[in-house]
Design an enzyme around this catalytic site. Structure first.
Site, PDB file in Angstrom:
ATOM      1  N   THR A  49      -5.423   9.887  -9.261  1.00  0.00           N
ATOM      2  CA  THR A  49      -5.257  10.490  -7.930  1.00  0.00           C
ATOM      3  C   THR A  49      -4.663  11.673  -7.770  1.00  0.00           C
ATOM      4  OG1 THR A  49      -4.826   8.212  -7.391  1.00  0.00           O
ATOM      5  CG2 THR A  49      -4.109   9.794  -5.776  1.00  0.00           C
ATOM      6  N   ARG A 104     -13.583  -2.938  -3.898  1.00  0.00           N
ATOM      7  CA  ARG A 104     -12.117  -2.708  -4.110  1.00  0.00           C
ATOM      8  C   ARG A 104     -11.571  -1.112  -3.627  1.00  0.00           C
ATOM      9  NH1 ARG A 104      -8.005   1.177  -6.114  1.00  0.00           N
ATOM     10  NH2 ARG A 104      -5.969   0.000  -6.169  1.00  0.00           N
ATOM     11  N   GLY A 120      -8.275   1.016  -2.600  1.00  0.00           N
ATOM     12  CA  GLY A 120      -6.745   1.377  -2.834  1.00  0.00           C
ATOM     13  C   GLY A 120      -5.997   1.694  -1.786  1.00  0.00           C
ATOM     14  N   ASP A 121      -4.797   2.413  -1.840  1.00  0.00           N
ATOM     15  CA  ASP A 121      -4.024   3.074  -0.634  1.00  0.00           C
ATOM     16  C   ASP A 121      -4.461   4.309  -0.347  1.00  0.00           C
ATOM     17  OD1 ASP A 121      -3.161   3.840  -3.507  1.00  0.00           O
ATOM     18  OD2 ASP A 121      -1.429   4.763  -2.374  1.00  0.00           O
ATOM     19  N   THR A 127       0.605   8.199  -5.181  1.00  0.00           N
ATOM     20  CA  THR A 127      -0.011   7.820  -6.206  1.00  0.00           C
ATOM     21  C   THR A 127       0.623   6.780  -6.967  1.00  0.00           C
ATOM     22  OG1 THR A 127      -0.572   8.676  -8.574  1.00  0.00           O
ATOM     23  CG2 THR A 127       1.231   9.895  -7.431  1.00  0.00           C
ATOM     24  N   GLY A 128      -0.201   5.859  -7.569  1.00  0.00           N
ATOM     25  CA  GLY A 128       0.409   4.544  -8.228  1.00  0.00           C
ATOM     26  C   GLY A 128      -0.601   3.444  -7.876  1.00  0.00           C
ATOM     27  N   GLY A 130      -2.241   1.122  -6.154  1.00  0.00           N
ATOM     28  CA  GLY A 130      -2.586   0.991  -4.696  1.00  0.00           C
ATOM     29  C   GLY A 130      -2.236  -0.285  -3.892  1.00  0.00           C
TER      30      GLY A 130
END
Ligand code: GLY
Length: 345
Positions: free
Chosen positions: A211, A239, A241-242, A262-263, A265
């Protein structure tokens, strides 16, 4: 009367208008970028790899900084910085995107303007070279906030956004990462700097998060935030993510701050992390640094979520907390102060 006089002066002498604009510009501006958080350890990286990341982060930082320095907008600056990182195979975004279980690349991105609270996002696009450019066009040319999949790509073609064949995303290293976990139920949030470390949703201590993101404050006092990602290696079932979710992975509001996360999600979505930082400032009067630290090092940790964020507030204060071993990150302020950092210390 004063306004009439000003109007006459501006029409008659365009240079007067220019000087008026200069007068209301502040000299307080800055940009912060990230290239992902995770198990990024010096011992796992060669000097050449470290140099390559530093150089690319520098290029992205400078490209955005130049726009800010010339009086350009925060949103233009962060878009440019993200494009530089999307075009590099080093990061899990654009060209360097990880593979899904089906062997495709499905990209997500979002961007938000803190002045207007307008936002644009795209998710699950497969042939858009720079998803962040498409997210920006969503703000400018559509009534919506998030477009997904084929519809988003049809929209991209309508607005002449550059499309690429899926071969553009071919990356042997990323394919290796997929093949290692393809037949398992593992979903890896990987940055790709170490083949020997495989993270999955139960072994996050070994994971690395790709990310890319950028936040900025411009000379006009406007904030903006943007995030772009390839998501997780081996992801299935569409899927998301955030990163393309406004409030979770990205948020900007001139009244408080601009944030890019970042991480892992799922945890960022459940904690609505980016908006949470702004809300902690607005409703609890926390400083940017305290709000960002609380969101990442207290609330996320309590839930078991790994990652980090970058943030900047309306006064140009910056925060870059993370609860992982490292995070690719860099900032540059109007006074020339600048740093590129990778590891924890
Ligand atoms: N933070 C990126 C993702 O979970 O997809």
């Amino acid at each position: 009367m004063r306004n009439v006089l000003l109007a006459i002066l501006c029409i008659t002498f365009p240079m007067f208008l220019f000087s008026q604009n200069q007068l209301i510009m502040s000299e307080n501006f800055a940009i912060v970028i990230h290239g992902g958080a995770g198990t990024i350890l010096k011992k796992n990286m060669t000097d050449e790899q470290e140099k390559a990341y530093q150089e690319k982060l520098q290029e992205a930082l400078d490209s955005g900084y130049t726009i800010l320095k010339d009086g350009g907008s925060a949103i233009d600056a962060i878009e440019k910085a993200i494009v530089v990182m999307e075009d590099s195979p080093l990061f899990n975004a654009g060209k360097g995107a990880v593979y899904t279980n089906a062997g495709t690349n499905e990209l997500d991105a979002s961007i938000m303007d803190g002045k207007t609270l307008n936002a644009g996002a795209v998710s699950g696009v497969r042939n858009v070279k720079n998803p962040i450019k498409l997210a920006r066009v969503v703000i400018e040319k559509s009534e919506h906030v998030m477009l997904s999949g084929k519809g988003a790509e049809d929209f991209a073609k309508q607005y002449k956004i550059e499309m690429v064949d899926s071969a553009y995303f071919y990356n042997e290293h990323r394919l290796k990462q997929l093949n290692k976990i393809k037949d398992s139920e593992k979903i890896q949030l990987d940055h790709s700097d170490n083949d020997d470390e495989q993270g999955d949703i139960t072994e996050l201590k070994d994971s690395k998060f790709g990310t890319v993101g950028a936040v900025a404050l411009d000379k006009h006092g406007n904030l903006a935030a943007a995030t772009s990602t390839g998501g997780m290696t081996n992801k299935k079932f569409g899927r998301i993510g955030d990163s393309p979710i406004i409030g979770a992975g990205t948020y900007a509001n001139n009244a408080t701050c601009a944030v890019s996360c970042t991480g892992h999600g799922e945890f960022f979505i459940r904690n609505v992390v980016a908006y949470d930082v702004a809300a902690l400032m607005e409703y609890k009067n926390l400083s940017l640094v305290d709000a960002a630290n609380y969101a990442v090092n207290e609330k996320l940790v309590k839930l078991g979520g790994d990652g980090g964020l970058i943030a900047i507030d309306k006064d140009g204060n910056i925060a870059m907390p993370f609860n992982t071993k490292g995070m690719y990150r860099a900032y540059k302020k109007a006074n020339g102060e600048s740093k590129i950092l990778i590891f924890k210390n």
